[in-house]
Design a protein around this motif. Structure first.
Motif, PDB file in Angstrom:
ATOM      1  N   ALA A   1       0.833  -1.205   0.000  1.00  0.00           N
ATOM      2  CA  ALA A   1       0.000   0.000   0.000  1.00  0.00           C
ATOM      3  C   ALA A   1       0.867   1.255   0.000  1.00  0.00           C
ATOM      4  CB  ALA A   1      -0.920  -0.009   1.214  1.00  0.00           C
TER       5      ALA A   1
ATOM      6  N   ALA B   1       1.018   3.991  -3.047  1.00  0.00           N
ATOM      7  CA  ALA B   1       0.695   5.396  -2.800  1.00  0.00           C
ATOM      8  C   ALA B   1       1.769   6.305  -3.383  1.00  0.00           C
ATOM      9  CB  ALA B   1       0.541   5.646  -1.302  1.00  0.00           C
TER      10      ALA B   1
ATOM     11  N   ARG C   1       1.575   6.205  -7.270  1.00  0.00           N
ATOM     12  CA  ARG C   1       0.447   7.002  -7.764  1.00  0.00           C
ATOM     13  C   ARG C   1       0.747   8.492  -7.692  1.00  0.00           C
ATOM     14  NH1 ARG C   1      -2.884   3.083  -5.076  1.00  0.00           N
ATOM     15  NH2 ARG C   1      -2.793   4.354  -3.183  1.00  0.00           N
TER      16      ARG C   1
ATOM     17  N   ARG D   1      -6.244  17.577  -4.972  1.00  0.00           N
ATOM     18  CA  ARG D   1      -6.683  16.235  -4.572  1.00  0.00           C
ATOM     19  C   ARG D   1      -6.447  16.016  -3.079  1.00  0.00           C
ATOM     20  NH1 ARG D   1      -5.452  10.811  -7.985  1.00  0.00           N
ATOM     21  NH2 ARG D   1      -6.670  12.083  -9.440  1.00  0.00           N
TER      22      ARG D   1
ATOM     23  N   ALA E   1      -9.335  15.202  -0.234  1.00  0.00           N
ATOM     24  CA  ALA E   1      -9.238  14.024   0.630  1.00  0.00           C
ATOM     25  C   ALA E   1      -9.503  14.388   2.082  1.00  0.00           C
ATOM     26  CB  ALA E   1      -7.859  13.379   0.493  1.00  0.00           C
TER      27      ALA E   1
ATOM     28  N   LEU F   1     -12.652  12.187   8.588  1.00  0.00           N
ATOM     29  CA  LEU F   1     -11.433  11.464   8.950  1.00  0.00           C
ATOM     30  C   LEU F   1     -11.285  11.455  10.463  1.00  0.00           C
ATOM     31  CD1 LEU F   1      -8.994  12.997   6.301  1.00  0.00           C
ATOM     32  CD2 LEU F   1     -10.083  10.747   6.200  1.00  0.00           C
TER      33      LEU F   1
ATOM     34  N   ALA G   1      -1.796  11.200   1.444  1.00  0.00           N
ATOM     35  CA  ALA G   1      -2.887  10.501   0.752  1.00  0.00           C
ATOM     36  C   ALA G   1      -3.135   9.131   1.366  1.00  0.00           C
ATOM     37  CB  ALA G   1      -2.546  10.363  -0.730  1.00  0.00           C
ATOM     38  N   LEU G   2      -2.068   8.444   1.735  1.00  0.00           N
ATOM     39  CA  LEU G   2      -2.203   7.116   2.339  1.00  0.00           C
ATOM     40  C   LEU G   2      -2.925   7.207   3.683  1.00  0.00           C
ATOM     41  CD1 LEU G   2      -1.466   4.091   2.151  1.00  0.00           C
ATOM     42  CD2 LEU G   2       0.682   4.651   3.304  1.00  0.00           C
TER      43      LEU G   2
ATOM     44  N   ALA H   1      -5.062   9.565   4.586  1.00  0.00           N
ATOM     45  CA  ALA H   1      -6.469   9.889   4.320  1.00  0.00           C
ATOM     46  C   ALA H   1      -7.224   8.666   3.814  1.00  0.00           C
ATOM     47  CB  ALA H   1      -6.554  11.023   3.296  1.00  0.00           C
ATOM     48  N   ARG H   2      -6.585   7.886   2.962  1.00  0.00           N
ATOM     49  CA  ARG H   2      -7.225   6.674   2.446  1.00  0.00           C
ATOM     50  C   ARG H   2      -7.465   5.667   3.564  1.00  0.00           C
ATOM     51  NH1 ARG H   2      -3.791   5.925  -1.297  1.00  0.00           N
ATOM     52  NH2 ARG H   2      -4.846   7.296  -2.780  1.00  0.00           N
ATOM     53  N   SER H   3      -6.674   5.749   4.611  1.00  0.00           N
ATOM     54  CA  SER H   3      -6.841   4.868   5.771  1.00  0.00           C
ATOM     55  C   SER H   3      -7.791   5.472   6.810  1.00  0.00           C
ATOM     56  CB  SER H   3      -5.483   4.591   6.422  1.00  0.00           C
ATOM     57  OG  SER H   3      -4.590   3.990   5.495  1.00  0.00           O
ATOM     58  N   GLY H   4      -8.407   6.615   6.467  1.00  0.00           N
ATOM     59  CA  GLY H   4      -9.360   7.257   7.366  1.00  0.00           C
ATOM     60  C   GLY H   4      -8.734   8.093   8.454  1.00  0.00           C
TER      61      GLY H   4
END
Length: 214
Positions: free
Chosen positions: A97, A101, A104, A120, A124, A129, A165-166, A168-171
């Motif tokens: 992951a 990240a 990307r 972006r 996010a 969050l 970003a990682l 945020a993607r993990s909450g």
């Protein structure tokens, strides 16, 4: 209402004023007359002479900015999550992951550019969050472990944006900051959760003045 370009962000340093031009992905050191014109515009005391100075420096607005960022950190960092990294390596799933990240983000910066990557990041953090410091620190340490396996040159902007970003993607909520200093000039990007640095050391960011914060 100021006519300054809304994609410009300013840091007032003891040696002068630095501008970050998000749209053109560049930093500018403003001369004293231009810095004075910027101050007048920001304070709502814009005059024809002020506008002429700003126009000559290419600082007038070209349209509404789709995203507005802050210039103020919620707090200064006083602890560093990576100061004692330890020997616990992340799981393969977490490592993948982290690598994904970063890949990307490097692709996004290369294809879409700096302004798009920042927009972006702002979108996010607009989502719900959680403030979970321990999880954020654990993920930051996992990212650092995974980063050591990659052949890419370390660069603070893609690395910081990727970690942000990682998270945020993990909450998880965290703060992405861009800061500057002068004499000699330097610009840097870092991530923190509360007063904990998730990248870098305290010394590396302590002398920086935040110019844009997400």
């Amino acid at each position: 209402m100021t006519s300054l370009d809304p994609t410009l962000y300013f840091a007032r340093l003891t040696s002068g004023t630095i501008a970050l031009d998000v749209r053109r992905d560049r930093y500018l050191r403003l001369s004293a007359p231009i810095a004075e014109a910027v101050e007048q515009a920001l304070s709502g005391q814009e005059s024809a002479e002020t506008r002429a100075r700003l126009a000559g420096a290419g600082l007038l607005g070209v349209g509404a900015s789709p995203v507005q960022f802050s210039r103020i950190l919620p707090c200064r960092a006083t602890h560093a999550a990576l100061s004692e990294l330890g020997n616990d390596e992340p799981s393969l799933r977490v490592r993948i992951a982290c690598v994904a990240a970063l890949a990307r983000m490097r692709t996004l910066l290369r294809i879409a550019g700096f302004a798009s990557a920042l927009a972006r990041a702002q979108r996010a953090v607009n989502a719900p969050l959680q403030h979970d410091l321990m999880r954020a620190i654990a993920l930051a340490r996992a990212f650092e472990h995974a980063r050591a396996w990659l052949p890419f040159e370390r660069r603070c902007l893609p690395d910081g944006l990727a970690l942000h970003a990682l998270l945020a993607r993990s909450g998880l909520r965290a703060t992405l900051a861009l800061g500057v200093r002068d004499k000699p000039f330097a610009a840097h990007c870092w991530v923190q959760a509360g007063d904990w640095l998730l990248t870098d050391t305290i010394d590396e960011v302590d002398e920086l003045t935040p110019i844009l914060v997400i």
